[in-house]
Write a protein that holds these residues in place. Structure first.
Motif, PDB file in Angstrom:
ATOM      1  N   LEU A 221       1.740  -6.931   6.234  1.00  0.00           N
ATOM      2  CA  LEU A 221       2.392  -6.552   6.859  1.00  0.00           C
ATOM      3  C   LEU A 221       3.744  -5.981   6.100  1.00  0.00           C
ATOM      4  CD1 LEU A 221       1.361  -7.123  10.519  1.00  0.00           C
ATOM      5  CD2 LEU A 221       1.001  -4.450   9.096  1.00  0.00           C
ATOM      6  N   VAL A 222       4.652  -6.891   6.059  1.00  0.00           N
ATOM      7  CA  VAL A 222       5.634  -7.297   5.479  1.00  0.00           C
ATOM      8  C   VAL A 222       6.227  -8.078   3.859  1.00  0.00           C
ATOM      9  CG1 VAL A 222       6.403  -8.673   7.999  1.00  0.00           C
ATOM     10  CG2 VAL A 222       5.984  -9.665   6.164  1.00  0.00           C
ATOM     11  N   ASN A 223       4.826  -7.868   3.256  1.00  0.00           N
ATOM     12  CA  ASN A 223       5.180  -8.511   2.151  1.00  0.00           C
ATOM     13  C   ASN A 223       4.699  -7.089   1.140  1.00  0.00           C
ATOM     14  OD1 ASN A 223       5.843 -10.843   2.516  1.00  0.00           O
ATOM     15  ND2 ASN A 223       4.187 -11.573   1.653  1.00  0.00           N
ATOM     16  N   GLY A 224       5.412  -6.800   0.120  1.00  0.00           N
ATOM     17  CA  GLY A 224       5.278  -5.917  -1.238  1.00  0.00           C
ATOM     18  C   GLY A 224       5.842  -4.212  -0.683  1.00  0.00           C
ATOM     19  N   TYR A 296      -7.326  -6.528  -6.481  1.00  0.00           N
ATOM     20  CA  TYR A 296      -7.794  -4.834  -6.058  1.00  0.00           C
ATOM     21  C   TYR A 296      -6.371  -5.057  -5.101  1.00  0.00           C
ATOM     22  CZ  TYR A 296     -12.891  -6.082  -6.298  1.00  0.00           C
ATOM     23  OH  TYR A 296     -13.927  -5.895  -6.728  1.00  0.00           O
ATOM     24  N   HIS A 297      -5.903  -3.937  -5.283  1.00  0.00           N
ATOM     25  CA  HIS A 297      -4.632  -3.324  -4.498  1.00  0.00           C
ATOM     26  C   HIS A 297      -4.401  -1.865  -4.215  1.00  0.00           C
ATOM     27  CE1 HIS A 297      -2.039  -7.144  -5.965  1.00  0.00           C
ATOM     28  NE2 HIS A 297      -2.741  -6.828  -7.060  1.00  0.00           N
ATOM     29  N   LEU A 298      -4.164  -1.951  -2.755  1.00  0.00           N
ATOM     30  CA  LEU A 298      -3.956  -0.248  -2.511  1.00  0.00           C
ATOM     31  C   LEU A 298      -2.327   0.124  -2.326  1.00  0.00           C
ATOM     32  CD1 LEU A 298      -5.384   1.709  -0.643  1.00  0.00           C
ATOM     33  CD2 LEU A 298      -4.878   0.496   1.815  1.00  0.00           C
ATOM     34  N   PHE A 362      -5.438   3.467  -5.153  1.00  0.00           N
ATOM     35  CA  PHE A 362      -6.119   2.047  -5.122  1.00  0.00           C
ATOM     36  C   PHE A 362      -6.867   1.691  -6.656  1.00  0.00           C
ATOM     37  CE2 PHE A 362     -10.600   0.075  -4.780  1.00  0.00           C
ATOM     38  CZ  PHE A 362     -10.332  -1.125  -3.973  1.00  0.00           C
ATOM     39  N   THR A 363      -6.555   0.433  -7.103  1.00  0.00           N
ATOM     40  CA  THR A 363      -6.440   0.681  -8.234  1.00  0.00           C
ATOM     41  C   THR A 363      -7.437  -1.233  -8.279  1.00  0.00           C
ATOM     42  OG1 THR A 363      -4.668  -1.015  -7.644  1.00  0.00           O
ATOM     43  CG2 THR A 363      -3.752   0.690  -9.280  1.00  0.00           C
TER      44      THR A 363
END
Length: 364
Positions: A221-224, A296-298, A362-363
Motif C-alpha cells: 500500500l505505501v511503497n513504490g 514479477y511487478h505490477l 505487468f512485467t
C-alpha cells in the motif's frame, strides 16, 4: 471513381458511352508552370552554442547558454511572369468608422499593382529558388539536478528571437511566396512564423521513500509511489493580418495587395505583427509499483494531461478586411471578427483538453 447516371422520369434508357458533347464557348485556360532555378541549392544550417555551468549544491547545476542557428539558401517560390513595366497605381482607402483596426479610418495608400503577364501563354511561372536566409538567437538559464534518488528536476527559461526573409514550410510549390518578386529582399525581412520569444519548461520526478518492510502487507500500500510533473508555458506563435482572396483593383492580374496573388499580409501593417495568446500545459503522472515477487511487478498508472484544462487557443480569424474594388480603386473595410477564436486545444498531441488515462502494466 464511381459515377451514377439517372434516367429522366418514366425512361428506362441507359446512358450511351462514349458520348461526345459539342463544345459550348469555353475559353481556353492558360496553364501555370514551375521550374527549378539553375542555381537552386540544398538548404543548410549552421548551429553553435556557448555554455557556462556552475554547481551550486549537491548535484544541482546552474547553466547559462547562448544558442544560435543560421539557415542558409532555404527554398523560395517567385512568380517571374509578372510584368513590372505595365504596373499601374491602385488607390486603397481604409473604412473603419469605429477605429478598431490597425489602420486609421479614411487613410489612403497608393499601391503599385501588377496588371499583365510577360508571357501571355501562361499564368504564373514560378521559379523554385534558394534565396531565403534565417537566423535564430537564444539565451537560456537552466537549473537541474538528476543525481538525487528521491527527487530530480530540470527547469529552464529561454528568451529567443527568430527572423527570416519570409521562410515557408511548405512541401509543395506555391504561386509566389513574396509580396513583390522584384523588390529588394530586405522588404521581406521580419519576425519568423516560428518565433517564440519566451518559453519556460520544467519537470520534476518525485520517488516516495519506502517506509514499510519489503514483502509485508503494508508495503503493497505505501511503497513504490512515484509522482512526475511536466510543465511548459510559452508565448504564442506570431501571425499576420491577411487579406481575402480578392482583387484590390479590377485591373489587377491577380489577388493580393499588389496583384501578385500573395494575400498573407498587408505591408503597411507588417508581417507577423500579432501573436496568439500564451500557451500553458501541465501534465501529471502518478505511478504505483507493486512488487509481487522479485521477478514479477505490477505498475499502476494515472496520467492527467492538461491538468488545469487551460484554454490553449490554436485557431484565430486572421482576415482583417473585406475588399470592395473598382478600376484602380479599392476600399478595405475592417472586419470586426478579426482575431476571433476559431479553435481551442485542437492541435493533436500538442494541445488537447484535459485527458485522464488509467493504465496497468505487468512485467515478468
Amino acid at each position: 471513381y464511381t459515377s451514377n447516371f439517372f434516367a429522366t422520369a418514366g425512361s428506362t434508357v441507359s446512358p450511351t458511352l462514349p458520348n461526345i458533347y459539342a463544345a459550348t464557348n469555353v475559353s481556353p485556360v492558360s496553364p501555370a508552370v514551375e521550374y527549378l532555378d539553375p542555381h537552386l541549392q540544398d538548404p543548410m544550417v549552421h548551429e553553435f552554442d556557448l555554455v557556462a555551468q556552475q554547481e551550486v549544491g549537491k548535484g544541482t547545476v546552474v547553466s547559462l547558454s547562448y544558442i544560435g542557428a543560421l539557415g542558409r539558401e532555404l527554398t523560395n517560390f517567385l512568380n517571374t511572369n509578372l510584368d513590372p513595366s505595365t504596373k499601374t497605381t491602385t488607390t486603397v482607402t481604409i473604412s473603419d468608422p469605429n477605429g478598431t483596426g490597425p489602420l486609421p479610418n479614411g487613410a489612403s495608400f497608393a499601391v503599385p499593382t501588377y496588371t499583365h503577364y510577360i508571357n501571355t501563354s501562361y499564368q504564373a511561372i514560378t521559379d523554385v529558388i534558394s534565396n531565403i536566409n534565417s537566423n535564430y538567437n537564444a539565451f537560456v538559464v537552466e537549473v537541474q539536478n538528476r543525481s538525487l534518488k528521491m527527487i530530480q528536476f530540470d527547469a529552464h527559461y529561454t528568451w529567443s528571437h527568430a527572423l527570416d526573409y519570409n521562410q515557408n514550410a511548405t512541401t509543395t510549390t506555391s504561386t509566389t511566396n513574396w509580396l513583390d518578386p522584384y523588390a529588394n529582399a530586405l522588404t521581406n525581412y521580419g519576425n519568423s512564423s516560428f518565433n517564440i520569444p519566451d518559453r519556460f519548461v520544467a519537470y520534476g520526478l518525485f520517488n516516495a521513500p519506502n517506509i514499510a518492510k519489503e514483502g509485508s502487507w503494508a508495503s503493497y500500500l505505501v511503497n513504490g509511489w512515484c509522482l512526475n510533473d511536466s510543465f511548459s508555458m510559452s508565448s504564442g506563435l506570431p501571425f499576420s493580418l491577411t487579406l481575402p482572396s480578392s482583387k484590390l483593383s479590377t485591373t489587377a492580374i491577380s489577388t493580393g495587395w499588389n496583384g501578385t496573388n500573395y494575400t498573407s499580409y498587408i505591408p503597411v501593417v507588417g508581417r507577423n505583427t500579432y501573436k496568439y495568446p500564451r500557451h500553458i500545459v501541465d501534465d501529471v503522472r502518478l505511478e504505483k509499483d507493486v512488487a509481487i515477487q522479485e521477478k514479477y511487478h505490477l505498475k499502476l498508472l494515472l496520467n492527467v494531461f492538461n491538468v488545469a484544462n487551460h484554454q490553449n487557443i490554436d485557431g484565430l480569424t486572421t482576415q482583417g478586411y473585406t475588399v470592395g474594388s473598382g478600376a484602380g480603386t479599392a476600399t478595405l473595410t475592417y472586419s470586426p471578427g478579426f482575431h476571433a477564436i476559431t479553435s481551442t486545444n485542437n492541435s493533436g498531441f500538442l494541445f488537447t483538453p484535459r485527458n485522464v488515462e488509467i493504465g496497468a502494466r505487468f512485467t515478468f
